[in-house]
Structure formats: C-alpha cells, structure tokens
Design a protein around this motif. Structure first.
Motif, PDB file in Angstrom:
ATOM      1  N   ASN A   1      41.269  53.962  16.737  1.00 36.51           N
ATOM      2  CA  ASN A   1      42.214  53.862  15.622  1.00 36.51           C
ATOM      3  C   ASN A   1      43.298  52.836  15.953  1.00 36.51           C
ATOM      4  OD1 ASN A   1      44.234  55.182  17.233  1.00 36.51           O
ATOM      5  ND2 ASN A   1      43.373  57.171  16.647  1.00 36.51           N
ATOM      6  N   ALA A   2      44.171  52.589  15.006  1.00 35.49           N
ATOM      7  CA  ALA A   2      45.198  51.555  15.172  1.00 35.49           C
ATOM      8  C   ALA A   2      46.149  51.880  16.323  1.00 35.49           C
ATOM      9  CB  ALA A   2      45.974  51.383  13.863  1.00 35.49           C
ATOM     10  N   GLN A   3      46.483  53.156  16.471  1.00 32.42           N
ATOM     11  CA  GLN A   3      47.381  53.558  17.558  1.00 32.42           C
ATOM     12  C   GLN A   3      46.748  53.288  18.920  1.00 32.42           C
ATOM     13  OE1 GLN A   3      48.719  57.600  17.313  1.00 32.42           O
ATOM     14  NE2 GLN A   3      49.845  57.531  19.240  1.00 32.42           N
ATOM     15  N   GLU A   4      45.455  53.595  19.043  1.00 25.13           N
ATOM     16  CA  GLU A   4      44.744  53.338  20.301  1.00 25.13           C
ATOM     17  C   GLU A   4      44.674  51.845  20.598  1.00 25.13           C
ATOM     18  OE1 GLU A   4      41.512  56.914  20.870  1.00 25.13           O
ATOM     19  OE2 GLU A   4      41.149  55.461  19.270  1.00 25.13           O
ATOM     20  N   ALA A   5      44.501  51.039  19.549  1.00 25.37           N
ATOM     21  CA  ALA A   5      44.443  49.588  19.735  1.00 25.37           C
ATOM     22  C   ALA A   5      45.738  49.068  20.342  1.00 25.37           C
ATOM     23  CB  ALA A   5      44.177  48.899  18.392  1.00 25.37           C
ATOM     24  N   THR A   6      46.843  49.497  19.803  1.00 26.10           N
ATOM     25  CA  THR A   6      48.150  49.058  20.297  1.00 26.10           C
ATOM     26  C   THR A   6      48.413  49.575  21.713  1.00 26.10           C
ATOM     27  OG1 THR A   6      49.069  48.955  18.067  1.00 26.10           O
ATOM     28  CG2 THR A   6      50.633  49.146  19.885  1.00 26.10           C
ATOM     29  N   ALA A   7      48.163  50.866  21.939  1.00 25.39           N
ATOM     30  CA  ALA A   7      48.419  51.463  23.248  1.00 25.39           C
ATOM     31  C   ALA A   7      47.571  50.808  24.331  1.00 25.39           C
ATOM     32  CB  ALA A   7      48.140  52.961  23.199  1.00 25.39           C
ATOM     33  N   CYS A   8      46.325  50.489  23.983  1.00 27.01           N
ATOM     34  CA  CYS A   8      45.407  49.864  24.933  1.00 27.01           C
ATOM     35  C   CYS A   8      45.922  48.499  25.389  1.00 27.01           C
ATOM     36  CB  CYS A   8      44.035  49.716  24.275  1.00 27.01           C
ATOM     37  SG  CYS A   8      42.917  48.612  25.134  1.00 27.01           S
ATOM     38  N   ILE A   9      46.344  47.663  24.436  1.00 22.71           N
ATOM     39  CA  ILE A   9      46.837  46.324  24.788  1.00 22.71           C
ATOM     40  C   ILE A   9      48.136  46.418  25.575  1.00 22.71           C
ATOM     41  CG2 ILE A   9      47.591  44.091  23.894  1.00 22.71           C
ATOM     42  CD1 ILE A   9      44.659  44.569  23.538  1.00 22.71           C
ATOM     43  N   GLU A  10      49.012  47.318  25.189  1.00 20.70           N
ATOM     44  CA  GLU A  10      50.277  47.485  25.919  1.00 20.70           C
ATOM     45  C   GLU A  10      50.020  47.829  27.382  1.00 20.70           C
ATOM     46  OE1 GLU A  10      53.275  48.994  22.330  1.00 20.70           O
ATOM     47  OE2 GLU A  10      52.278  50.467  23.621  1.00 20.70           O
ATOM     48  N   GLU A  11      49.069  48.718  27.627  1.00 17.57           N
ATOM     49  CA  GLU A  11      48.762  49.118  29.003  1.00 17.57           C
ATOM     50  C   GLU A  11      48.028  48.004  29.751  1.00 17.57           C
ATOM     51  OE1 GLU A  11      49.009  51.916  32.124  1.00 17.57           O
ATOM     52  OE2 GLU A  11      49.956  51.843  30.151  1.00 17.57           O
ATOM     53  N   ALA A  12      47.080  47.352  29.084  1.00 16.55           N
ATOM     54  CA  ALA A  12      46.287  46.306  29.740  1.00 16.55           C
ATOM     55  C   ALA A  12      47.157  45.141  30.205  1.00 16.55           C
ATOM     56  CB  ALA A  12      45.198  45.811  28.797  1.00 16.55           C
ATOM     57  N   THR A  13      48.144  44.781  29.398  1.00 19.68           N
ATOM     58  CA  THR A  13      48.998  43.636  29.764  1.00 19.68           C
ATOM     59  C   THR A  13      49.911  43.958  30.951  1.00 19.68           C
ATOM     60  OG1 THR A  13      50.565  44.315  28.015  1.00 19.68           O
ATOM     61  CG2 THR A  13      48.988  42.570  27.474  1.00 19.68           C
ATOM     62  N   ARG A  14      50.028  45.209  31.316  1.00 23.09           N
ATOM     63  CA  ARG A  14      50.809  45.569  32.503  1.00 23.09           C
ATOM     64  C   ARG A  14      50.051  45.222  33.778  1.00 23.09           C
ATOM     65  NH1 ARG A  14      52.274  51.645  32.431  1.00 23.09           N
ATOM     66  NH2 ARG A  14      53.267  50.991  34.387  1.00 23.09           N
ATOM     67  N   TYR A  15      48.717  45.135  33.689  1.00 23.51           N
ATOM     68  CA  TYR A  15      47.899  44.956  34.882  1.00 23.51           C
ATOM     69  C   TYR A  15      47.080  43.660  34.898  1.00 23.51           C
ATOM     70  CZ  TYR A  15      48.978  49.871  35.779  1.00 23.51           C
ATOM     71  OH  TYR A  15      49.642  51.051  36.020  1.00 23.51           O
ATOM     72  N   PHE A  16      46.843  43.088  33.731  1.00 21.95           N
ATOM     73  CA  PHE A  16      46.003  41.888  33.640  1.00 21.95           C
ATOM     74  C   PHE A  16      46.757  40.757  32.943  1.00 21.95           C
ATOM     75  CE2 PHE A  16      42.866  45.197  34.207  1.00 21.95           C
ATOM     76  CZ  PHE A  16      41.855  44.585  34.946  1.00 21.95           C
ATOM     77  N   LYS A  17      46.674  39.570  33.519  1.00 20.28           N
ATOM     78  CA  LYS A  17      47.239  38.381  32.872  1.00 20.28           C
ATOM     79  C   LYS A  17      46.224  37.750  31.930  1.00 20.28           C
ATOM     80  CE  LYS A  17      49.466  35.329  35.207  1.00 20.28           C
ATOM     81  NZ  LYS A  17      49.795  34.327  36.254  1.00 20.28           N
ATOM     82  N   ASN A  18      44.956  37.830  32.311  1.00 23.70           N
ATOM     83  CA  ASN A  18      43.896  37.142  31.560  1.00 23.70           C
ATOM     84  C   ASN A  18      43.207  38.139  30.628  1.00 23.70           C
ATOM     85  OD1 ASN A  18      42.117  35.237  30.675  1.00 23.70           O
ATOM     86  ND2 ASN A  18      41.315  34.694  32.684  1.00 23.70           N
ATOM     87  N   ILE A  19      43.671  38.172  29.388  1.00 17.93           N
ATOM     88  CA  ILE A  19      43.148  39.114  28.391  1.00 17.93           C
ATOM     89  C   ILE A  19      42.786  38.357  27.116  1.00 17.93           C
ATOM     90  CG2 ILE A  19      43.734  41.076  26.882  1.00 17.93           C
ATOM     91  CD1 ILE A  19      45.583  42.092  29.061  1.00 17.93           C
TER      92      ILE A  19
END
Length: 346
Positions: free
Chosen positions: A103-121
């Motif tokens: 869902n839309a909430q999961e999409a946002t939460a996923c990117i927020e968390e991923a950008t904490r650990y990965f530069k190349n997304i």
C-alpha cells in the motif's frame, strides 16, 4: 531451487572464461523473498566460478512489502550495494488498480528506511494509468524526488491479457490506457527529472551523474550477459538463449547436469535490427561507423535513407556519425526504430 541456480552457474562458467563480471543482478520476479544466507550462497557461487571486478554493482529487485526494516538492515550488511524498488505509485488508488501487494504507506516507509542504509537506490514508477491526471502524475514524481534517490525507472502501463485490470477494462469499469495521456506523462517525467539533475540515458531510465545503472547500461549497449534460472535470458553478441519457464522441468534438467535452454543464432540482419532498437533508445544513439564496420555499407546507406523523413520531421538528428532521437522523438523511439529495421534478410 537455490542449489539448482548455483549448479547452473557452475555449468555455464565456460561461457564467461574470457570475461570479467562487472554487474550481478537479482531480478526477474521477487528475489527479495530470499533469505540473506540464500543470497550469499548464490553470490558465493558467482565468485567461485567467475572472475569478478573488485567492486561490482550488485542489485536486488524488491517490492516494498518484502522490505521490512530488519530485511533492509540485513541487506545492507551483505554484498548487495544497490536496491531497485518497485514502488509503481505513491497513491493508494493506483496501487489497488494495479493489484499491487503493498500500500501507499508501505511504499513511503520502505523508501525512508532504505535511504538510511543505501546510497544507490532506484525507484520504479508507472505512468499512463487510467484516470491519472497530469497533476497526480507530477505529485508522484515529486514524492519520489523528495527521498533524494539517484535513479528512477519509469514505464508506461501495459494491460496484459487475462489480468484483473484487463477484465476491468473489458467490463467498462476502468477506462482504457490513453496514448495521448501517456505521451503527456512522459514529457512531464522527462522535464521534471532533467530539471532535478537526472539524465535520461535510456528512454525509461533516469540517473544522476555516477548513478546510471551499470546493469541496464550493459544491456542497452549489447554487452554479453548470462541469465540464470527458469525463463532467464542470455546473450553473447551473436546468440540469444532462454531457459525453460517450467520450474520442475528446470530443476530436473539441472539435476542431470543439462542446460534447459533454447538458443537462437542471430543473423546479420537480426544483429543490425537489435542494435538499432537498443541504440536509438539511449543517449549513445546509433553509430553509423559501427554499422558500416559490423554490417557493411549497404546497411549504412539503408538506415540513412530510412531516417531521412524522421530528420525532416525533427524526430531524429545526426551528431557527426551518430543517429539520435530529438526530445520530440524520444517517446516514439520504438516505432521509429521499427521503420529503420532491415526487413530483407542478408
């Protein structure tokens, strides 16, 4: 399946004995369902049987619903150094229309968390959806940009037969995809991303400097690659191969040390057509010198003759010895390429 994939890597190592692996890509489905130790087993098989550059680009395709905070942290501790996340849209209505699992909430939460650990997304977005107006499409793009990701891939919606969306269209519950709307969305996409510092190195791929996908680039520049697993495709410059789609048949063949693959040898005309198709989609264009060298003067004369009308319509242009699409012609590149194909076999 993991054991079979590892064994196929071993069985096919001879195909790459003169090559050095520069990119490793986990894709073609939902590889994010793999456990970290399974990913590591497959990577170990690559390193055991192939020469690999010191710092290869290693991408994992993933859907937001598979990327929990814990999974992202685990991936960050593995050899995976690039994530390609299938967001598709940040709007709930769009995700439901496309029958996405997240869902839309999961999409946002996923990117927020991923950008904490990965530069190349990289983020995938879909345009041309029924009932999607220009305002909502631009909001989608701006939402993606707000995360400061360095790469965005974006594709027009395709309504596949025998899907829920196809059924909705047939029943009149959803309006069909509108080509003019998709064209408008593409121009909004290009203008917005280029203004934000992205370069459209291929029609559907936009990257900031230093963040062009090495895997995607290799494909569009027709470099050699090996595809492992059921239905995976491979290319060595003159031949294309594809594995059987059926999982049990794939597993049975690999267990018997057989490659469940069909192979097509490309004629000179096939190779020319593929070069035109891939080259015209990219910022590198189609080299007339390469056509003359690889295929002969007749092919060079032919493509210039076929391209003339598109140059007059300002859809193509020549930059020295390279044929390129104009901004106006970029969205139409596939159709233009088809008209530049050599139909008569040589």
């Amino acid at each position: 399946m993991i054991a079979a994939l590892s064994k196929e890597l071993e069985l096919r190592k001879g195909e790459f004995k003169e090559e050095v692996v520069q990119t490793i890509y986990f894709g073609g489905g939902t590889p994010s369902v793999l456990e970290i130790d399974e990913i590591e087993r497959l990577l170990a098989a690559v390193y055991a049987h192939y020469s690999v550059i010191e710092d290869p680009e290693i991408t994992l395709e993933a859907n937001p619903d598979d990327l929990s905070a814990e999974k992202i942290r685990q991936l960050a501790q593995s050899k995976i150094n690039r994530l390609s996340i299938g967001i598709q849209s940040f709007f709930e209505a769009d995700l439901k229309l496309m029958n996405r699992a997240h869902n839309a909430q999961e999409a946002t939460a996923c990117i927020e968390e991923a950008t904490r650990y990965f530069k190349n997304i990289s983020i995938d977005l879909i345009y041309g959806l029924p009932n999607m107006d220009n305002t909502r499409w631009k909001q989608n793009i701006e939402k993606a940009l707000s995360f400061n990701v360095p790469h965005i891939s974006s594709y027009a919606l395709t309504v596949e037969p025998q899907t829920a969306l196809a059924s909705f269209v047939e029943k009149g519950l959803v309006t069909p995809v509108d080509d003019e709307a998709a064209h408008a969305h593409f121009h909004i996409l290009s203008e917005t991303l280029e203004a934000a510092g992205f370069e459209s190195y291929e029609i559907s791929n936009f990257g900031k400097p230093g963040y062009f996908s090495k895997n995607n680039t290799a494909y569009w520049l027709q470099k050699k690659y090996i595809g492992i697993g059921p239905s995976a495709h491979s290319y060595d410059g003159t031949r294309r191969g594809w594995n059987v789609k059926n999982n049990p048949k794939y597993l049975k063949a690999i267990a018997a040390s057989e490659l469940p693959m069909e192979v097509e040898v490309l004629s000179k005309t096939d190779q020319y057509n593929e070069y035109v198709m891939t080259g015209l989609r990219t910022i590198w264009g189609v080299s007339l010198e390469k056509i003359r060298t690889d295929f002969g003067d007749d092919f060079r004369t032919y493509i210039l003759s076929q391209a003339q009308k598109y140059m007059e319509d300002h859809l193509l242009y020549l930059d020295g010895e390279v044929v390129l699409t104009t901004k106006k012609g970029r969205f139409l590149a596939d159709g233009i390429a088809a008209d530049l194909f050599m139909i008569k076999m040589k």
